[in-house]
Design a protein around this motif. Structure first.
Motif, PDB file in Angstrom:
ATOM      1  N   GLN A 144       0.833  -1.144  -0.051  1.00 39.80           N
ATOM      2  CA  GLN A 144      -0.065   0.055   0.124  1.00 39.80           C
ATOM      3  C   GLN A 144       0.909   1.300  -0.007  1.00 39.80           C
ATOM      4  O   GLN A 144       2.025   1.299   0.678  1.00 39.80           O
ATOM      5  CB  GLN A 144      -0.994  -0.037   1.350  1.00 39.80           C
ATOM      6  CG  GLN A 144      -1.872  -1.119   1.390  1.00 39.80           C
ATOM      7  CD  GLN A 144      -2.584  -1.069   2.556  1.00 39.80           C
ATOM      8  OE1 GLN A 144      -3.605  -0.482   2.547  1.00 39.80           O
ATOM      9  NE2 GLN A 144      -2.373  -1.999   3.539  1.00 39.80           N
ATOM     10  N   LYS A 145       0.348   2.253  -0.693  1.00 37.95           N
ATOM     11  CA  LYS A 145       1.041   3.434  -0.749  1.00 37.95           C
ATOM     12  C   LYS A 145       1.271   4.197   0.582  1.00 37.95           C
ATOM     13  O   LYS A 145       2.058   4.803   1.022  1.00 37.95           O
ATOM     14  CB  LYS A 145       0.245   4.273  -1.914  1.00 37.95           C
ATOM     15  CG  LYS A 145       0.684   3.763  -3.388  1.00 37.95           C
ATOM     16  CD  LYS A 145      -0.006   5.004  -4.318  1.00 37.95           C
ATOM     17  CE  LYS A 145       0.252   4.315  -5.652  1.00 37.95           C
ATOM     18  NZ  LYS A 145      -0.592   5.380  -6.658  1.00 37.95           N
ATOM     19  N   GLU A 146       0.080   4.105   1.274  1.00 44.71           N
ATOM     20  CA  GLU A 146      -0.005   4.655   2.534  1.00 44.71           C
ATOM     21  C   GLU A 146       1.228   4.084   3.417  1.00 44.71           C
ATOM     22  O   GLU A 146       1.654   4.738   4.404  1.00 44.71           O
ATOM     23  CB  GLU A 146      -1.457   4.316   3.164  1.00 44.71           C
ATOM     24  CG  GLU A 146      -2.507   5.120   2.594  1.00 44.71           C
ATOM     25  CD  GLU A 146      -3.240   4.153   1.462  1.00 44.71           C
ATOM     26  OE1 GLU A 146      -4.295   4.718   0.958  1.00 44.71           O
ATOM     27  OE2 GLU A 146      -2.380   3.212   0.991  1.00 44.71           O
ATOM     28  N   VAL A 147       1.255   2.950   3.137  1.00 46.23           N
ATOM     29  CA  VAL A 147       2.611   2.090   4.201  1.00 46.23           C
ATOM     30  C   VAL A 147       3.909   2.137   3.613  1.00 46.23           C
ATOM     31  O   VAL A 147       4.641   2.936   4.325  1.00 46.23           O
ATOM     32  CB  VAL A 147       2.209   0.813   4.366  1.00 46.23           C
ATOM     33  CG1 VAL A 147       3.263   0.111   5.156  1.00 46.23           C
ATOM     34  CG2 VAL A 147       0.809   0.336   4.801  1.00 46.23           C
ATOM     35  N   LEU A 148       3.976   2.228   2.469  1.00 46.18           N
ATOM     36  CA  LEU A 148       5.401   2.393   1.711  1.00 46.18           C
ATOM     37  C   LEU A 148       5.854   3.885   1.945  1.00 46.18           C
ATOM     38  O   LEU A 148       7.160   4.035   2.086  1.00 46.18           O
ATOM     39  CB  LEU A 148       5.344   1.752   0.321  1.00 46.18           C
ATOM     40  CG  LEU A 148       5.119   0.359  -0.065  1.00 46.18           C
ATOM     41  CD1 LEU A 148       5.246   0.210  -1.424  1.00 46.18           C
ATOM     42  CD2 LEU A 148       6.217  -0.569   0.639  1.00 46.18           C
ATOM     43  N   GLY A 149       4.843   4.815   1.932  1.00 47.28           N
ATOM     44  CA  GLY A 149       5.165   6.378   1.943  1.00 47.28           C
ATOM     45  C   GLY A 149       5.915   6.763   3.246  1.00 47.28           C
ATOM     46  O   GLY A 149       6.382   7.813   3.449  1.00 47.28           O
ATOM     47  N   ARG A 150       5.745   5.990   4.229  1.00 46.80           N
ATOM     48  CA  ARG A 150       6.021   6.433   5.680  1.00 46.80           C
ATOM     49  C   ARG A 150       7.687   6.179   5.756  1.00 46.80           C
ATOM     50  O   ARG A 150       8.158   5.200   5.277  1.00 46.80           O
ATOM     51  CB  ARG A 150       5.213   5.821   6.715  1.00 46.80           C
ATOM     52  CG  ARG A 150       3.845   6.280   6.850  1.00 46.80           C
ATOM     53  CD  ARG A 150       3.224   5.484   7.932  1.00 46.80           C
ATOM     54  NE  ARG A 150       1.585   5.668   8.179  1.00 46.80           N
ATOM     55  CZ  ARG A 150       0.947   5.266   8.834  1.00 46.80           C
ATOM     56  NH1 ARG A 150       1.566   4.503   9.856  1.00 46.80           N
ATOM     57  NH2 ARG A 150      -0.409   5.657   9.131  1.00 46.80           N
TER      58      ARG A 150
END
Length: 314
Positions: A144-150
């Motif tokens: 997920q982008k929300e996860v990888l973006g952190r």
């Protein structure tokens, strides 16, 4: 009467590792926002271990163990607590508590693979389906982008996975190792040894120790809950179950833990639950179900025969 009491203990022990452990993700997430992770885990386990040993003394339970048992409790303490738990607490600085619980829900897959590699146990066709579904679920979860973006989220995910391997191997090790027969004594020594190694890790990594009087009220309460319920009650239940049922059944706590963690994280910490996370959870938990489907009723209906080592059953 004895069999009824034994069944009741097993059901209560499963409740502990299902529900109480599901809440520890939230508790650790709250505490680690204020305290260094290895210090937090060290205090939790050393205090819990000391309380358990004192309880044994009060109940006149012998706490003297053999050198071999001491060595095995130290190994188990490292696999479960120093590495298996301490590094997860560290990873919670970078990932949501619900996400961590979902990733760890894949542990039955690892237990199954470890049993195949280390013990030569054949993987059944239904379990193979479960492994495939589990891999798909993990991919959907971590991509997920929300996860990888952190920041540092990938490091957190990788370290949680390594902790799962440590915990899975520890489950197999404890199932056959010569350990103290009393579950309180066994748990106490594991926590003392694991907590001591965590304290050394904290010093090695240069963490700044903070006195309990300087903690906020919420963190103080959180630590009490982690020590009494998350450590003493749940971990004693875990060690008990590993001796009376198979490792695969103990690993079924991953059906419930992520659901509890997701709900609590959403309610108390405003952690976001994405549609992709829900889909990933459904696929992942379905995979876990397939792994255990042949014996899914055994947890509550059968606690004898091959699932209980005759020489070690209470």
């Amino acid at each position: 009467m004895g069999k009824t009491n034994n069944t009741t203990l097993i059901v209560l022990a499963f409740f502990s590792i299902y529900v109480i452990w599901g809440s520890t993700y939230l508790l650790n997430k709250i505490a680690v926002s204020e305290l260094p992770p290895f210090m937090l885990a060290s205090i939790r386990f050393v205090v819990a271990g000391l309380l358990i040993i004192l309880l044994c003394k009060f109940l006149r339970i012998p706490v003297i163990i053999s050198p071999r048992q001491l060595k095995n409790t130290v190994i188990a303490g490292f696999l479960f607590l120093t590495f298996g738990n301490g590094v997860v607490v560290w990873a919670l600085k970078y990932v949501d508590s619900g996400f961590a619980a979902l990733e760890i829900s894949a542990q039955p897959l690892l237990v199954l693979i470890l049993m195949r590699v280390l013990q030569g146990k054949k993987i059944q066709p239904m379990s193979i389906v479960g492994v495939i579904l589990g891999i798909i679920g993990i991919y959907l979860l971590v991509s997920q982008k929300e996860v990888l973006g952190r920041e540092n989220s990938v490091i957190g995910m990788v370290m949680i996975f390594v902790c799962m391997v440590s915990w899975g191997y520890g489950s197999l090790f404890v199932g056959k190792a010569d350990l103290p027969k009393n579950y309180f004594v066994n748990t106490g020594y594991q926590m003392l040894s694991g907590g001591t190694m965590l304290a050394l890790a904290s010093l090695l990594f240069g963490e700044k120790w903070i006195a309990p009087m300087q903690w906020s009220g919420s963190v103080q309460l959180t630590m009490v809950l982690l020590i009494v319920f998350g450590s003493i009650v749940a971990f004693t239940s875990f060690n008990y179950l590993l001796k009376v049922v198979s490792p695969e059944k103990v690993a079924t706590s991953t059906y419930v833990n992520p659901i509890i963690a997701l709900i609590l994280g959403w309610y108390f910490l405003d952690e976001r639950i994405t549609v992709q996370s829900m889909v990933a959870a459904a696929i992942l938990l379905t995979g876990v179900y397939f792994i255990n489907t042949r014996k899914k009723l055994a947890i509550f209906s059968r606690f004898s025969g091959k699932t209980i080592p005759k020489s070690k059953a209470p």
